[in-house]
Design an enzyme around this catalytic site. Sequence first.
Site, PDB file in Angstrom:
ATOM      1  N   GLY A 116       0.829  -1.196   0.000  1.00  0.00           N
ATOM      2  CA  GLY A 116       0.000   0.000   0.000  1.00  0.00           C
ATOM      3  C   GLY A 116       0.862   1.244   0.000  1.00  0.00           C
ATOM      4  O   GLY A 116       2.032   1.212   0.403  1.00  0.00           O
ATOM      5  N   CYS A 117       0.293   2.363  -0.421  1.00  0.00           N
ATOM      6  CA  CYS A 117       1.103   3.586  -0.554  1.00  0.00           C
ATOM      7  C   CYS A 117       1.595   4.087   0.809  1.00  0.00           C
ATOM      8  O   CYS A 117       2.802   4.236   1.021  1.00  0.00           O
ATOM      9  CB  CYS A 117       0.333   4.663  -1.304  1.00  0.00           C
ATOM     10  SG  CYS A 117      -1.281   5.089  -0.620  1.00  0.00           S
TER      11      CYS A 117
END
Length: 312
Positions: A116-117
Amino acid sequence: MEKKKIFIDGREGTTGLRIFERLAGRDDVEMLVLPEETRKDPAARKAMLHQAYAAFLCLPDDAAKESAALAEGSDVILIDTSTAHRTNPAWAYGFPELSPESEAKIRSSKRIAVPGCHASGFVSLVHPLIRAGVLPADAALSCFSVTGYSGGGKKMIAQYEADERDAELDSPRQYALAQSHKHLPEMQAIPGLSVKPIFCPIVADYYSGMTVTVPVFASQLKAGTTPECLKEIYKSTYTGGLVSYDDSVIASGMAAGNTLSGNDTMKIAVSGNEERILLISHFDNLGKGASGAAVQCLNLVLGQPMSYGLSV
């Protein structure tokens, strides 16, 4: 050289479109594309998955799990950008710079989960310190992350770019206030923390780029560990690939969220003082935080340089 067939299941979303843009002009891959009328049809998707050498799953969690099931019985390499498989030990975690073992697992795996970012920023800062033994796995940490609105996908992009919009969009907005953000499981599991961090993400009125900060007290670290020690750990960890230690990103005394907008690299920095230390990661939420990281994983399984076709 024979072109490898690549399928993007969910090409119409923000991440899928960015991956397609990065791959469309390459001469080592052939893109498989479903017509609009069958792109959601399970039988058509299954046929594509079974034809492809590798497939990106740019889908919500449940749909990504469905695609993984549809792919069973084939030799396709799945690169999943959803949260569905990030803490599944049977899937390689798609952050090769964390260790030689991480890179080797990605290269040999048929199941890869793209980080995930926000989690990418947190893991990039915390994992090396736990691995080096200077930060205990039972450390109680907090994390602050500022991201551009593109991280919210098509719906949020439309809200921010509308001719008429809510006044609250003019101001940075903290969200996930209930401390149940979907990135928290991997933020705990990948570095090996015994407790989830307190996580405070903020979305602001700019398109892309993010900065993630993890504050630590020197008293949380192994005795004698200074900010200079932490810098050396990051420099020795991130010696190649797309991640590097580079404190020029905070040379102005500010940590701007859009510093690496449009770029697929990540820059790590350490600031603060001898007692209260700030660990800071700069990158693009659409680059190293999403589609750029996904293409990097594909490059590894294809035997290409990690940065091939990326913006560095």
